[in-house]
Motif scaffolding. Structure first.
Motif, PDB file in Angstrom:
ATOM      1  N   VAL A 122      33.239  92.553  95.929  1.00 36.48           N
ATOM      2  CA  VAL A 122      32.104  93.483  96.003  1.00 36.48           C
ATOM      3  C   VAL A 122      32.348  94.495  97.118  1.00 36.48           C
ATOM      4  O   VAL A 122      32.151  95.699  96.939  1.00 36.48           O
ATOM      5  N   ARG A 123      32.806  94.021  98.270  1.00 34.10           N
ATOM      6  CA  ARG A 123      33.021  94.915  99.420  1.00 34.10           C
ATOM      7  C   ARG A 123      34.126  95.932  99.163  1.00 34.10           C
ATOM      8  O   ARG A 123      34.021  97.073  99.567  1.00 34.10           O
ATOM      9  N   ASP A 124      35.206  95.516  98.492  1.00 35.73           N
ATOM     10  CA  ASP A 124      36.303  96.471  98.276  1.00 35.73           C
ATOM     11  C   ASP A 124      36.156  97.264  96.984  1.00 35.73           C
ATOM     12  O   ASP A 124      36.983  98.109  96.669  1.00 35.73           O
ATOM     13  N   GLY A 125      35.098  96.971  96.222  1.00 32.80           N
ATOM     14  CA  GLY A 125      34.804  97.760  95.036  1.00 32.80           C
ATOM     15  C   GLY A 125      35.435  97.282  93.748  1.00 32.80           C
ATOM     16  O   GLY A 125      35.161  97.840  92.688  1.00 32.80           O
ATOM     17  N   THR A 126      36.274  96.250  93.785  1.00 35.85           N
ATOM     18  CA  THR A 126      36.933  95.807  92.554  1.00 35.85           C
ATOM     19  C   THR A 126      35.970  95.106  91.608  1.00 35.85           C
ATOM     20  O   THR A 126      36.269  94.973  90.431  1.00 35.85           O
ATOM     21  N   ALA A 127      34.820  94.669  92.114  1.00 30.52           N
ATOM     22  CA  ALA A 127      33.831  94.022  91.245  1.00 30.52           C
ATOM     23  C   ALA A 127      32.516  94.788  91.284  1.00 30.52           C
ATOM     24  O   ALA A 127      31.449  94.213  91.283  1.00 30.52           O
ATOM     25  N   GLU A 187      31.328  89.633  86.407  1.00 29.63           N
ATOM     26  CA  GLU A 187      31.474  88.560  85.421  1.00 29.63           C
ATOM     27  C   GLU A 187      32.872  87.964  85.483  1.00 29.63           C
ATOM     28  O   GLU A 187      33.045  86.745  85.382  1.00 29.63           O
ATOM     29  N   GLY A 188      33.884  88.818  85.670  1.00 30.47           N
ATOM     30  CA  GLY A 188      35.266  88.354  85.739  1.00 30.47           C
ATOM     31  C   GLY A 188      35.523  87.447  86.932  1.00 30.47           C
ATOM     32  O   GLY A 188      36.221  86.433  86.808  1.00 30.47           O
ATOM     33  N   VAL A 189      34.963  87.789  88.096  1.00 26.95           N
ATOM     34  CA  VAL A 189      35.144  86.948  89.281  1.00 26.95           C
ATOM     35  C   VAL A 189      34.513  85.581  89.038  1.00 26.95           C
ATOM     36  O   VAL A 189      35.118  84.541  89.329  1.00 26.95           O
ATOM     37  N   VAL A 190      33.315  85.565  88.488  1.00 28.24           N
ATOM     38  CA  VAL A 190      32.628  84.296  88.218  1.00 28.24           C
ATOM     39  C   VAL A 190      33.422  83.475  87.210  1.00 28.24           C
ATOM     40  O   VAL A 190      33.640  82.275  87.398  1.00 28.24           O
ATOM     41  N   GLU A 191      33.895  84.111  86.170  1.00 27.27           N
ATOM     42  CA  GLU A 191      34.655  83.409  85.123  1.00 27.27           C
ATOM     43  C   GLU A 191      35.950  82.819  85.667  1.00 27.27           C
ATOM     44  O   GLU A 191      36.307  81.682  85.353  1.00 27.27           O
TER      45      GLU A 191
END
Length: 178
Positions: free
Chosen positions: A23-28, A35-39
């Protein structure tokens, strides 16, 4: 298989730091990115809208606030506040090729951010109580502010990765050689 899932390290906290860092670096920044990070970490399948993704980003900022805390009493108070607001309903879950681990199960009507904060409350409380101190931090390498979980047993961890630690040591060596 990811080595982090084969040892005794805090799996839930790797998820939290990966999410906060993304979230901080903007990739999510997008619903699909979140959703991808959670998955990737075996979380429940989320279908985020722009509004619920914003709530998850705000939840990640709240988690980052705890990860920035070094004072044990303030950290315990913040974690207890999360536990009060978002009670964890832990369940033992076994994901493919991973050991059994505790996951939280949110009520059916819970929003994704509520599930995330419940997960954070449980994971942080377990890790804090096991270690007895704030065993997390932000990378001390210049130009890197990624969060990490301190899994060491001896001296406190200062860097998010061996790469950052090596980069700092090489730079210091070069400065001494000049």
């Amino acid at each position: 298989m990811d080595q982090r899932f084969t040892d005794d390290n805090p799996r839930g906290l790797y998820f939290l730091t990966d999410l906060v860092n993304a979230v901080r670096d903007g990739t999510a920044a997008t619903p699909a990115g979140l959703e991808g990070v959670v998955e990737r970490h075996g979380g429940p399948p989320l279908r985020l809208t722009d509004a619920t993704a914003e709530e998850v980003r705000e939840a990640a900022a709240a988690i980052a606030g705890i990860l920035d805390t070094k004072d044990e009493d303030r950290a315990a108070e913040a974690i207890n506040t999360l536990l009060d607001r978002y009670p964890a309903r832990p369940r033992l879950v076994r994901l493919p090729q991973r050991p059994w681990s505790l996951h939280t199960r949110a009520p059916r009507d819970a929003r994704p951010a509520q599930w995330l904060l419940s997960t954070a409350a449980l994971a942080l409380a377990l890790w804090f109580s096991e270690r007895g101190y704030c065993a997390w931090g932000r990378c001390a390498a210049p130009g890197c502010d990624r969060y990490f979980i301190d899994t060491g047993r001896r001296s406190p961890q200062r860097y998010c990765s061996t790469r950052c630690g090596t980069r700092v040591r090489v730079a210091a060596h070069r400065d001494r050689s000049r």
